[in-house]
Write an enzyme that holds these catalytic residues in place. Structure first.
Site, PDB file in Angstrom:
ATOM      1  N   LYS A  56      35.411 177.128  93.203  1.00 49.38           N
ATOM      2  CA  LYS A  56      34.639 178.297  93.634  1.00 49.38           C
ATOM      3  C   LYS A  56      35.342 179.178  94.660  1.00 49.38           C
ATOM      4  O   LYS A  56      34.715 179.991  95.350  1.00 49.38           O
ATOM      5  CB  LYS A  56      33.243 177.910  94.176  1.00 49.38           C
ATOM      6  CG  LYS A  56      32.439 177.002  93.301  1.00 49.38           C
ATOM      7  CD  LYS A  56      32.499 177.330  91.851  1.00 49.38           C
ATOM      8  CE  LYS A  56      31.717 178.565  91.473  1.00 49.38           C
ATOM      9  NZ  LYS A  56      31.922 178.868  90.016  1.00 49.38           N
ATOM     10  N   HIS A 117      41.879 171.881  90.171  1.00 47.12           N
ATOM     11  CA  HIS A 117      41.177 171.861  91.467  1.00 47.12           C
ATOM     12  C   HIS A 117      41.627 170.657  92.287  1.00 47.12           C
ATOM     13  O   HIS A 117      41.012 170.331  93.309  1.00 47.12           O
ATOM     14  CB  HIS A 117      39.661 171.765  91.257  1.00 47.12           C
ATOM     15  CG  HIS A 117      39.030 172.993  90.683  1.00 47.12           C
ATOM     16  ND1 HIS A 117      39.399 174.261  91.074  1.00 47.12           N
ATOM     17  CD2 HIS A 117      38.030 173.149  89.772  1.00 47.12           C
ATOM     18  CE1 HIS A 117      38.649 175.141  90.410  1.00 47.12           C
ATOM     19  NE2 HIS A 117      37.837 174.503  89.616  1.00 47.12           N
ATOM     20  N   SER A 147      28.647 179.204  97.141  1.00 44.68           N
ATOM     21  CA  SER A 147      29.002 179.413  95.740  1.00 44.68           C
ATOM     22  C   SER A 147      28.976 178.081  94.974  1.00 44.68           C
ATOM     23  O   SER A 147      28.488 178.013  93.833  1.00 44.68           O
ATOM     24  CB  SER A 147      30.382 180.067  95.664  1.00 44.68           C
ATOM     25  OG  SER A 147      30.725 180.341  94.334  1.00 44.68           O
TER      26      SER A 147
HETATM   27  P1  A3P Z   1      30.082 183.681  94.078  1.00 45.58           P
HETATM   28  O1  A3P Z   1      29.349 182.482  93.573  1.00 45.58           O
HETATM   29  O2  A3P Z   1      30.100 183.732  95.582  1.00 45.58           O
HETATM   30  O3  A3P Z   1      29.629 184.962  93.488  1.00 45.58           O
HETATM   31  P2  A3P Z   1      35.790 180.119  90.676  1.00 45.58           P
HETATM   32  O4  A3P Z   1      36.331 181.035  89.652  1.00 45.58           O
HETATM   33  O5  A3P Z   1      36.815 179.472  91.540  1.00 45.58           O
HETATM   34  O6  A3P Z   1      34.795 179.169  90.105  1.00 45.58           O
HETATM   35  O7  A3P Z   1      35.003 181.036  91.723  1.00 45.58           O
HETATM   36  C1  A3P Z   1      33.823 181.693  91.380  1.00 45.58           C
HETATM   37  C2  A3P Z   1      33.462 182.652  92.483  1.00 45.58           C
HETATM   38  O8  A3P Z   1      34.371 183.768  92.440  1.00 45.58           O
HETATM   39  C3  A3P Z   1      32.055 183.218  92.332  1.00 45.58           C
HETATM   40  O9  A3P Z   1      31.619 183.514  93.653  1.00 45.58           O
HETATM   41  C4  A3P Z   1      32.355 184.466  91.519  1.00 45.58           C
HETATM   42  O10 A3P Z   1      31.335 185.432  91.556  1.00 45.58           O
HETATM   43  C5  A3P Z   1      33.611 184.957  92.236  1.00 45.58           C
HETATM   44  N1  A3P Z   1      34.379 185.906  91.431  1.00 45.58           N
HETATM   45  C6  A3P Z   1      34.727 185.830  90.130  1.00 45.58           C
HETATM   46  N2  A3P Z   1      35.398 186.924  89.746  1.00 45.58           N
HETATM   47  C7  A3P Z   1      35.491 187.726  90.828  1.00 45.58           C
HETATM   48  C8  A3P Z   1      36.071 189.012  91.073  1.00 45.58           C
HETATM   49  N3  A3P Z   1      36.678 189.689  90.108  1.00 45.58           N
HETATM   50  N4  A3P Z   1      35.966 189.525  92.315  1.00 45.58           N
HETATM   51  C9  A3P Z   1      35.351 188.849  93.299  1.00 45.58           C
HETATM   52  N5  A3P Z   1      34.782 187.629  93.140  1.00 45.58           N
HETATM   53  C10 A3P Z   1      34.849 187.071  91.922  1.00 45.58           C
END
Ligand code: A3P
Length: 304
Positions: A56, A117, A147
């Site tokens: 996340k 991860h 998140s």
């Molecule tokens: P939130 O839950 O705070 O919205 P991962 O890809 O490591 O699982 O992380 C997911 C997190 O990154 C989520 O955060 C998601 O919304 C955010 N995320 C994904 N794409 C993004 C982007 N283009 N810009 C900013 N945040 C992004």
């Protein structure tokens, strides 16, 4: 032979929330622990690129940026497959009867871009032996926690999150899958001094994506035309990725991810933790953080 795409698999998913096991004290899904010897023996190649994060922290975002760089800004090419299929998640196993992250990686032609991860001490040794390039992305602990909480709610393979209060305590105890956030970021921060690790911050990417994409370009020894950079910036914005079915995780069946509980592309901001942390939780978190992060030069921003 490329393996079947996840969205094309016609199977009875029958997903259950995972049991948790441990590898060297790090909580991981039990199926991963059971196959650990295979994951540890994974053979990296010198031209592999690994994207590593604590879950996340902005993995999917970074994956999309890197894929767009590698595809010279050709969005159609980037839509050749889902995030899940384009970049094998090396330790991931849904069920042993479906292609595992390892099998996907092994079936992929080089140069491969892979995802993990794992904390630094659990990275298969061949990545270090082959001196692979690694992009690590870190996100401030408070937003990362919020998140991760919502992700546990919507990803029906993750352990039950329990209440926000319970989840908060588990996080502080380092009991969530992939272990302690503090140890994860500290371990990777140290690794960057000895290996080819580009260490990025989610908050920096939010603040100035152009600058951070340029860091990635430099690290990958790639040059792109100005209009390509503009395209990458455009297509990797949160609002655009949220509507991209190849990047927003709607390609997984609802039995695995239920976006009606909480969308995978949830908010994508810095500072959302303020909507969740009580004053008491914040004080507890800060004093615990101070102890766990003492002695490291690594600092984070929890607001912009
Ligand atoms: P939130 O839950 O705070 O919205 P991962 O890809 O490591 O699982 O992380 C997911 C997190 O990154 C989520 O955060 C998601 O919304 C955010 N995320 C994904 N794409 C993004 C982007 N283009 N810009 C900013 N945040 C992004």
């Amino acid at each position: 032979m490329p393996l079947e795409k996840i969205e094309d698999l016609k199977v009875d998913w029958d997903v259950k929330r995972t049991e948790v096991g441990e590898v060297e004290g790090i909580p991981l899904p039990k199926v991963i622990c059971d196959m650990w010897h295979k994951i540890w023996a994974f053979q990296a190649k010198p031209d592999d690129l690994l994207i590593a994060t604590y879950a996340k922290a902005g993995t999917t975002w970074t994956q999309e940026i890197i894929d767009m760089i590698q595809c010279d800004g050709n969005i159609e090419k980037c839509k050749r497959g889902s995030t899940f299929d384009r970049h094998p998640f090396i330790e991931w196993i849904i069920k042993t009867k479906f292609p595992t992250g390892l099998e996907k990686a092994e079936a992929m032609p080089s140069p491969r871009t892979l995802k993990t991860h794992l904390p630094v001490q659990l990275i298969p040794p061949s990545f270090w032996e082959k001196n692979c390039k690694i992009v690590y992305v870190a996100r401030n602990a408070k937003d990362n926690l919020v998140s991760y909480y919502h992700f546990h709610r919507m990803n029906l393979m993750m352990p039950e999150p329990g209440t926000w209060e319970e989840f908060f305590e588990k996080y502080l105890d380092g009991k969530l899958l992939w272990g302690s956030w503090h140890d994860h970021v500290k371990g990777w921060w140290k690794a960057k001094d000895s290996y080819r690790v580009l260490f990025l911050f989610y908050e920096d990417m939010k603040e100035n994506p152009r600058r951070e994409i340029q860091k990635i370009l430099q690290f990958l020894e790639k040059d792109v035309e100005k209009d390509v950079l503009e395209k990458i910036l455009h297509y990797t914005q949160f609002e655009i990725m949220k509507d991209n079915p190849m990047a927003n995780y709607t390609f997984l069946p609802p039995e695995i991810m239920d976006h009606s509980i909480s969308p995978f592309m949830r908010k994508g901001v810095v500072g959302d933790w303020k909507n969740y942390f009580t004053v008491a939780q914040n004080e507890k978190f800060d004093s615990d953080y101070k102890k766990k992060m003492a002695g490291t030069s690594l600092t984070f921003r929890t607001e912009l």
